[in-house]
Every structure is written in C-alpha cells, then in structure tokens.
Design a protein around this motif. Structure first.
Motif, PDB file in Angstrom:
ATOM      1  N   TYR A 226       0.828  -1.207   0.000  1.00 13.93           N
ATOM      2  CA  TYR A 226       0.000   0.000   0.000  1.00 13.93           C
ATOM      3  C   TYR A 226       0.869   1.266   0.000  1.00 13.93           C
ATOM      4  O   TYR A 226       0.624   2.209  -0.766  1.00 13.93           O
ATOM      5  CB  TYR A 226      -0.914  -0.014   1.216  1.00 13.93           C
ATOM      6  CG  TYR A 226      -1.766   1.223   1.380  1.00 13.93           C
ATOM      7  CD1 TYR A 226      -2.935   1.389   0.648  1.00 13.93           C
ATOM      8  CD2 TYR A 226      -1.394   2.231   2.271  1.00 13.93           C
ATOM      9  CE1 TYR A 226      -3.714   2.523   0.797  1.00 13.93           C
ATOM     10  CE2 TYR A 226      -2.164   3.370   2.424  1.00 13.93           C
ATOM     11  CZ  TYR A 226      -3.335   3.512   1.691  1.00 13.93           C
ATOM     12  OH  TYR A 226      -4.097   4.631   1.833  1.00 13.93           O
ATOM     13  N   TYR A 227       1.874   1.285   0.861  1.00  9.70           N
ATOM     14  CA  TYR A 227       2.711   2.482   0.950  1.00  9.70           C
ATOM     15  C   TYR A 227       3.685   2.598  -0.223  1.00  9.70           C
ATOM     16  O   TYR A 227       4.038   3.698  -0.649  1.00  9.70           O
ATOM     17  CB  TYR A 227       3.471   2.494   2.269  1.00  9.70           C
ATOM     18  CG  TYR A 227       2.566   2.670   3.463  1.00  9.70           C
ATOM     19  CD1 TYR A 227       1.843   3.853   3.639  1.00  9.70           C
ATOM     20  CD2 TYR A 227       2.397   1.660   4.399  1.00  9.70           C
ATOM     21  CE1 TYR A 227       0.994   4.015   4.720  1.00  9.70           C
ATOM     22  CE2 TYR A 227       1.555   1.819   5.491  1.00  9.70           C
ATOM     23  CZ  TYR A 227       0.849   2.993   5.642  1.00  9.70           C
ATOM     24  OH  TYR A 227       0.000   3.156   6.713  1.00  9.70           O
ATOM     25  N   ALA A 228       4.107   1.457  -0.772  1.00  2.71           N
ATOM     26  CA  ALA A 228       5.050   1.488  -1.891  1.00  2.71           C
ATOM     27  C   ALA A 228       4.347   1.736  -3.220  1.00  2.71           C
ATOM     28  O   ALA A 228       4.903   2.384  -4.114  1.00  2.71           O
ATOM     29  CB  ALA A 228       5.828   0.167  -1.958  1.00  2.71           C
ATOM     30  N   HIS A 229       3.127   1.229  -3.353  1.00  8.00           N
ATOM     31  CA  HIS A 229       2.401   1.317  -4.626  1.00  8.00           C
ATOM     32  C   HIS A 229       0.937   1.687  -4.359  1.00  8.00           C
ATOM     33  O   HIS A 229       0.043   0.847  -4.490  1.00  8.00           O
ATOM     34  CB  HIS A 229       2.471  -0.013  -5.375  1.00  8.00           C
ATOM     35  CG  HIS A 229       3.854  -0.461  -5.710  1.00  8.00           C
ATOM     36  ND1 HIS A 229       4.577   0.081  -6.748  1.00  8.00           N
ATOM     37  CD2 HIS A 229       4.648  -1.403  -5.119  1.00  8.00           C
ATOM     38  CE1 HIS A 229       5.762  -0.503  -6.802  1.00  8.00           C
ATOM     39  NE2 HIS A 229       5.838  -1.405  -5.826  1.00  8.00           N
ATOM     40  N   PRO A 230       0.668   2.919  -4.010  1.00  4.92           N
ATOM     41  CA  PRO A 230      -0.728   3.305  -3.756  1.00  4.92           C
ATOM     42  C   PRO A 230      -1.628   3.112  -4.972  1.00  4.92           C
ATOM     43  O   PRO A 230      -2.840   2.932  -4.829  1.00  4.92           O
ATOM     44  CB  PRO A 230      -0.617   4.790  -3.367  1.00  4.92           C
ATOM     45  CG  PRO A 230       0.718   5.240  -3.883  1.00  4.92           C
ATOM     46  CD  PRO A 230       1.600   4.042  -3.810  1.00  4.92           C
ATOM     47  N   GLU A 231      -1.048   3.106  -6.169  1.00  2.00           N
ATOM     48  CA  GLU A 231      -1.862   2.903  -7.372  1.00  2.00           C
ATOM     49  C   GLU A 231      -2.454   1.492  -7.428  1.00  2.00           C
ATOM     50  O   GLU A 231      -3.437   1.249  -8.132  1.00  2.00           O
ATOM     51  CB  GLU A 231      -1.030   3.170  -8.632  1.00  2.00           C
ATOM     52  CG  GLU A 231       0.063   2.166  -8.930  1.00  2.00           C
ATOM     53  CD  GLU A 231       1.379   2.440  -8.188  1.00  2.00           C
ATOM     54  OE1 GLU A 231       2.394   1.821  -8.548  1.00  2.00           O
ATOM     55  OE2 GLU A 231       1.371   3.283  -7.261  1.00  2.00           O
ATOM     56  N   TYR A 232      -1.854   0.550  -6.689  1.00  2.00           N
ATOM     57  CA  TYR A 232      -2.394  -0.812  -6.651  1.00  2.00           C
ATOM     58  C   TYR A 232      -3.711  -0.881  -5.875  1.00  2.00           C
ATOM     59  O   TYR A 232      -4.427  -1.884  -5.956  1.00  2.00           O
ATOM     60  CB  TYR A 232      -1.402  -1.771  -5.991  1.00  2.00           C
ATOM     61  CG  TYR A 232      -0.136  -2.043  -6.775  1.00  2.00           C
ATOM     62  CD1 TYR A 232       0.038  -1.553  -8.066  1.00  2.00           C
ATOM     63  CD2 TYR A 232       0.893  -2.792  -6.208  1.00  2.00           C
ATOM     64  CE1 TYR A 232       1.211  -1.809  -8.768  1.00  2.00           C
ATOM     65  CE2 TYR A 232       2.066  -3.056  -6.905  1.00  2.00           C
ATOM     66  CZ  TYR A 232       2.218  -2.559  -8.181  1.00  2.00           C
ATOM     67  OH  TYR A 232       3.376  -2.814  -8.884  1.00  2.00           O
ATOM     68  N   ASN A 242      -2.591  -6.779  -8.876  1.00  2.00           N
ATOM     69  CA  ASN A 242      -1.241  -6.485  -8.387  1.00  2.00           C
ATOM     70  C   ASN A 242      -0.948  -6.955  -6.970  1.00  2.00           C
ATOM     71  O   ASN A 242       0.219  -7.124  -6.614  1.00  2.00           O
ATOM     72  CB  ASN A 242      -0.999  -4.975  -8.453  1.00  2.00           C
ATOM     73  CG  ASN A 242      -1.057  -4.431  -9.869  1.00  2.00           C
ATOM     74  OD1 ASN A 242      -0.181  -4.701 -10.678  1.00  2.00           O
ATOM     75  ND2 ASN A 242      -2.104  -3.680 -10.172  1.00  2.00           N
ATOM     76  N   VAL A 243      -1.972  -7.142  -6.149  1.00  2.00           N
ATOM     77  CA  VAL A 243      -1.730  -7.464  -4.742  1.00  2.00           C
ATOM     78  C   VAL A 243      -2.305  -8.821  -4.360  1.00  2.00           C
ATOM     79  O   VAL A 243      -1.569  -9.729  -3.962  1.00  2.00           O
ATOM     80  CB  VAL A 243      -2.313  -6.368  -3.821  1.00  2.00           C
ATOM     81  CG1 VAL A 243      -2.007  -6.695  -2.352  1.00  2.00           C
ATOM     82  CG2 VAL A 243      -1.754  -5.002  -4.181  1.00  2.00           C
ATOM     83  N   CYS A 244      -3.618  -8.972  -4.476  1.00  2.00           N
ATOM     84  CA  CYS A 244      -4.278 -10.192  -4.017  1.00  2.00           C
ATOM     85  C   CYS A 244      -5.225 -10.708  -5.106  1.00  2.00           C
ATOM     86  O   CYS A 244      -6.347 -10.207  -5.234  1.00  2.00           O
ATOM     87  CB  CYS A 244      -5.044  -9.923  -2.722  1.00  2.00           C
ATOM     88  SG  CYS A 244      -5.977 -11.348  -2.114  1.00  2.00           S
ATOM     89  N   PRO A 245      -4.812 -11.708  -5.889  1.00  2.00           N
ATOM     90  CA  PRO A 245      -5.684 -12.244  -6.932  1.00  2.00           C
ATOM     91  C   PRO A 245      -6.934 -12.944  -6.396  1.00  2.00           C
ATOM     92  O   PRO A 245      -7.903 -13.111  -7.128  1.00  2.00           O
ATOM     93  CB  PRO A 245      -4.781 -13.252  -7.660  1.00  2.00           C
ATOM     94  CG  PRO A 245      -3.388 -12.870  -7.296  1.00  2.00           C
ATOM     95  CD  PRO A 245      -3.474 -12.304  -5.912  1.00  2.00           C
ATOM     96  N   GLY A 246      -6.874 -13.329  -5.118  1.00  2.02           N
ATOM     97  CA  GLY A 246      -8.024 -13.989  -4.513  1.00  2.02           C
ATOM     98  C   GLY A 246      -7.620 -15.254  -3.783  1.00  2.02           C
ATOM     99  O   GLY A 246      -6.446 -15.678  -3.818  1.00  2.02           O
ATOM    100  N   PHE A 247      -8.595 -15.883  -3.125  1.00  2.00           N
ATOM    101  CA  PHE A 247      -8.365 -17.141  -2.404  1.00  2.00           C
ATOM    102  C   PHE A 247      -9.403 -18.173  -2.821  1.00  2.00           C
ATOM    103  O   PHE A 247     -10.537 -17.833  -3.158  1.00  2.00           O
ATOM    104  CB  PHE A 247      -8.442 -16.925  -0.891  1.00  2.00           C
ATOM    105  CG  PHE A 247      -7.307 -16.117  -0.321  1.00  2.00           C
ATOM    106  CD1 PHE A 247      -6.031 -16.654  -0.222  1.00  2.00           C
ATOM    107  CD2 PHE A 247      -7.516 -14.825   0.115  1.00  2.00           C
ATOM    108  CE1 PHE A 247      -4.987 -15.915   0.293  1.00  2.00           C
ATOM    109  CE2 PHE A 247      -6.475 -14.069   0.638  1.00  2.00           C
ATOM    110  CZ  PHE A 247      -5.208 -14.615   0.731  1.00  2.00           C
ATOM    111  N   TYR A 248      -8.970 -19.430  -2.786  1.00  2.00           N
ATOM    112  CA  TYR A 248      -9.850 -20.558  -3.115  1.00  2.00           C
ATOM    113  C   TYR A 248     -10.030 -21.396  -1.862  1.00  2.00           C
ATOM    114  O   TYR A 248      -9.057 -21.792  -1.217  1.00  2.00           O
ATOM    115  CB  TYR A 248      -9.228 -21.383  -4.233  1.00  2.00           C
ATOM    116  CG  TYR A 248     -10.136 -22.448  -4.803  1.00  2.00           C
ATOM    117  CD1 TYR A 248     -11.470 -22.186  -5.113  1.00  2.00           C
ATOM    118  CD2 TYR A 248      -9.644 -23.727  -5.068  1.00  2.00           C
ATOM    119  CE1 TYR A 248     -12.291 -23.160  -5.654  1.00  2.00           C
ATOM    120  CE2 TYR A 248     -10.457 -24.707  -5.623  1.00  2.00           C
ATOM    121  CZ  TYR A 248     -11.777 -24.419  -5.915  1.00  2.00           C
ATOM    122  OH  TYR A 248     -12.589 -25.392  -6.458  1.00  2.00           O
TER     123      TYR A 248
END
Length: 484
Positions: A226-232, A242-248
C-alpha cells in the motif's frame, strides 16, 4: 326586450334543427366494451419431462462450501468457492493512515502488521450444526478474469489459477456452524442481536510474495504494498491484479453441512500513534457482488441420471441438478380458437404427495421457480435479466396447497405463436429453481436479481410421460367478439 325574446327563439330553433334524427348509435354509449364479447374457457394437456442441468452459472449473491449426502441419490454433493476482494475508489486513499504514524516498524522503517486473518461470515447453512468440517484456503497465482462466464463445473485448481510453489499460502482450518468454545450465554446474545456465525483462518506465518520478497506475515505484505504502490489500491481491479488475486476455499474432509457464505474478509491489524497515544486499528478487504465469486460444485452424474429417467414425475433439484421442461400446446390453443383472443392463461404445477422411499427424508422444496423460454435458458442468467412476464415468469411455492402457480401467461402464448417453428424449442419453457433478491421503495418492491439456487433442495412434480395422476393442464380464458 322584444329583441331578446326573438334571439332566444332563434337559438332554440337552431338547436333543434342541428340534432340528428338517426338512432342507430343509441345504446352504444350506455354499454361497456365487455358487453360486446363472449367469454369462453378451455383447457389443454401440457407435457413435461425432467432434464439434467450439468452445471449452472456460478454468479450468485452468496458462495457455498461444504459436503452433504443427497438422500435421493445416496451420493455426495461438494461445494468449494473462490472469491476476490473489493475496494471502493473513494476509500482507496484512506485504507491505512500516514506511514509515519504506524507504531511498529521494521529495520528498514517499513510498517509491520500485528496480525492478519481471513474471516468467513456465514449467512445460513443446511445440515448438522455440530459437524466438523476441514477446509484448505489456497492463494491464487493470477486473477480469474471478470469478463469470463463461469459455470459451477469451473474448477480453478484444474485450470492453473492456484499458486503451487512451496511459498504459496495453503492454510488449513477446522470449523463447525456452532462454536462450542463459546459459552451458551454468549451464543444466545449473538443470536438475539442478529450476529452472523463466522470462522477464521489465521495468516500470521512468514509470507513470501510471488516476486520472492519475504514478510513477517500476509498483513505486512499488504501494508507495505500500500505504501510502496498506492496505485495498486485505487480500485478492485488494480488490487486484484497487483496485490491479491483472490483465495480458493476447498473442502478437504468432513460431511453433514453446506454453508452459505455471506462474505469473506481479509483483516489487517496494526498499531498507530497520535501524539503520546497508541491506538489499535484494522483495515478490512471484503468480498462482495461487485467482484468475481465462483462456486465449484461436484455432483454425482449417475445419481442424477437415475432421477431424470423416472418418467412417473418430474424433478426440480439443486444445486446443478435437474430442471423440468414443459412443452406448451400452442397450436391447439391458437387454432382451436382462431377467432378468439386469449385474455388469460394459467398453469399450476403440483408437488407429488404420494409416498416414496425418500418420504421420511426432509428435503426442502425450492422457494422460487423461474419459468423461462427454452431458447433463453442460458442467456437469461448470463445477461443478468429479470422476469418480464412475456418470456420469463416467477412463481413461489405455496406451502398450503403444495403448488407452483404461473398466471398471466397469455403474452407467452402469443409470443410463441409469433415465433412458431423458427427454432426447435419454440414452444418449450423450462422451470428452474432460483434465488430472488428484491429492492424496495416507499411504494413498491421490485425484483433486482435472479440467480440459480445453490442450496440443496428438491421437489417432485406431478407430470412426466408416464404420469399416473391428473394431467398437467393449461387453463385458457378467451374473448370472442359477438360481431364475429
């Protein structure tokens, strides 16, 4: 005065002479249009059969996980699900506070999360509340594209969407619908206040991201991204890519309960400072209808085939089980009354009440059933349609009379007649168990969403090619113009 009298007499004469002496319209203005018609009725036999639904569209308000034994087939129904997480654009810049206020920092002056876990919030369940279930939560390596169309036979595990390296999240959890670690009094308070049941999966072990970076836990990974890439974090799509594709979430062991999941949360806890004061706070990332959720259902096809082959009745069975196909005698309805206008059409489908070898087993009837033209069986759900009372209708199970009643089908009959012979299924409709979501205003309630029923439900309907009961019929009311 004399001039006034002459003027009045002249007006009176004009009024008399302007009146028509024709009487052929006398009475027409005193009768209603209904008096010009004869009302007649007729009934026609409708043919029905069961058809197998190999899979259904996986788009639904809820997700499902669990395993139950189907009492009708003696086989097992298993549900797993995948979910992504939602970020509102207007909240993206406020997910975490200023970096300098985070109390716990690493040697590189990077924020550290205190703890992180995933909370699965339960809307309802079927089966044994004390049944112990074992699931595994797995991390996706890439997001499932939202533009795709996914049915309940879609399995992310076999399609290459799961991260499989040694550093991937693969977290086990054991849960039940009643948490016996809580006291009876606490559970009662939660029930009275309307709290949802939930269970948690902790993510506090060291985590290595897809690019090989090591973090003390998954929450720290999210914070530092979050702090390194706020655009994510500007919206759900950027977060998913870019961060969390999801969970199964996959069932590994256990039997006896099917859980309807309201939503899933990723909760990140941390400390932050304002002056000399220290606060504990959390950021949450929730699943919702705005992001992709898919349910994967494993059902025994041989057991379903045996029920479909029973021609002494028809079935409505979920999830991803059996529909009832209805062939309407449109030609008879229209050609037997060529000079008549259909004003009403109605079909009542009766639940089978005679005993069967499953009569002592409780399987709930689907609450809501959709009637849709056979040619629209898939597009209705794929295009997020709602019933229009022309090619699609809703009926609710009547618990008193044990029936589903479809009224006002005259538009359907006329539509089919206008489209006659253009397709193989031009005179067929399909009955499908559905879940219905509504929206209410101060003056009315409207249907907002219709999705396939995913709970374990079943009902046998009177019908089939070897029906031993009163035939299924469609009742028609006609109007005939007396001048014809």
């Amino acid at each position: 005065m004399r001039k006034i009298i002459i003027a009045v007499i002249a007006l009176f004469i004009v009024a008399i002479t302007s009146c028509s002496d024709s009487t052929d319209r006398i009475g027409n203005t005193l009768t209603t249009p209904a008096d010009k018609f004869d009302v007649t009725t007729d009934t026609f036999v409708v043919s029905t059969r069961s058809i197998k639904a190999d899979s259904v569209l996986s788009r639904s308000v809820y997700s499902y996980i669990g395993r139950l034994k189907d009492p009708e087939t003696g086989t097992y129904i298993t549900s797993d699900f995948m979910t992504q997480f939602h970020i509102l654009e207007k909240q993206a810049s406020k997910i975490f506070p200023d970096k300098q206020t985070i109390a716990n920092q690493s040697g590189k002056f990077e924020p550290i999360c205190d703890s992180c876990f995933v909370r699965v919030v339960v809307n309802s369940y079927q089966g044994d509340s004390l049944a112990a279930m074992h699931l595994t939560m797995r991390e996706l390596i890439k997001p499932i594209e939202e533009s795709g169309t996914y049915y309940t036979n879609f399995d992310p595990a076999t399609k290459g969407y799961l991260r499989t390296d040694n550093n991937a999240i693969r977290q086990d959890a054991v849960y039940s619908m009643v948490d016996l670690t809580k006291s009876d009094s606490l559970r009662n308070i939660h029930n009275i206040r309307g709290y949802y049941e939930n269970f948690e999966i902790r993510l506090n072990d060291p985590y290595t991201s897809r690019d090989g970076e090591l973090y003390n836990n998954y929450g720290t990974y999210i914070m530092q991204q979050y702090y390194a890439h706020p655009e994510y974090f500007k919206n759900s799509q950027a977060f998913t890519r870019n961060v969390c594709p999801g969970f199964y979430f996959q069932i590994r062991d256990g039997l006896g309960v099917m859980t309807e999941v309201a939503y899933v949360q990723v909760l990140v806890y941390y400390h932050y400072e304002i002056g000399d004061l220290l606060y504990v706070e959390s950021a949450s990332f929730n699943s919702s209808e705005e992001v992709l959720q898919t349910t994967h259902i494993s059902n025994n096809k041989e057991g379903i085939d045996k029920l479909v082959a029973d021609n002494e009745c028809t079935y409505l069975k979920t999830p991803a089980g059996i529909y009832t196909e209805v062939t309407l005698p449109v030609e008879q309805i229209k050609l037997n009354h060529e000079n008549d206008t259909i004003t009403s059409a109605r079909i009542v489908f009766h639940r089978m009440n005679d005993k069967s070898r499953w009569s002592d087993i409780i399987l709930e009837e689907p609450t809501s059933v959709l009637m849709v033209t056979a040619d629209s069986l898939y597009t209705f759900f794929e295009e997020n349609k709602v019933p229009n009372n022309k090619t699609s209708y809703l009926a609710t199970f009547n618990t008193t009379y044990k029936t589903y009643t479809f009224n006002n089908l005259s538009s359907l009959i006329n539509h089919m007649w206008a489209k006659r012979y253009t397709t193989e299924n031009w005179n067929k409709v399909v009955l499908i168990p559905v879940q219905v979501e509504t929206s209410a205003s101060s003056t009315s309630t409207t249907v907002s969403t219709v999705s396939n029923e995913m709970n374990v439900n079943s009902v046998r309907l009177v019908g089939g090619s070897e029906n031993k009961h009163v035939p299924v019929r469609i009742s028609i009311i006609y109007n005939r113009n007396k001048q014809n």
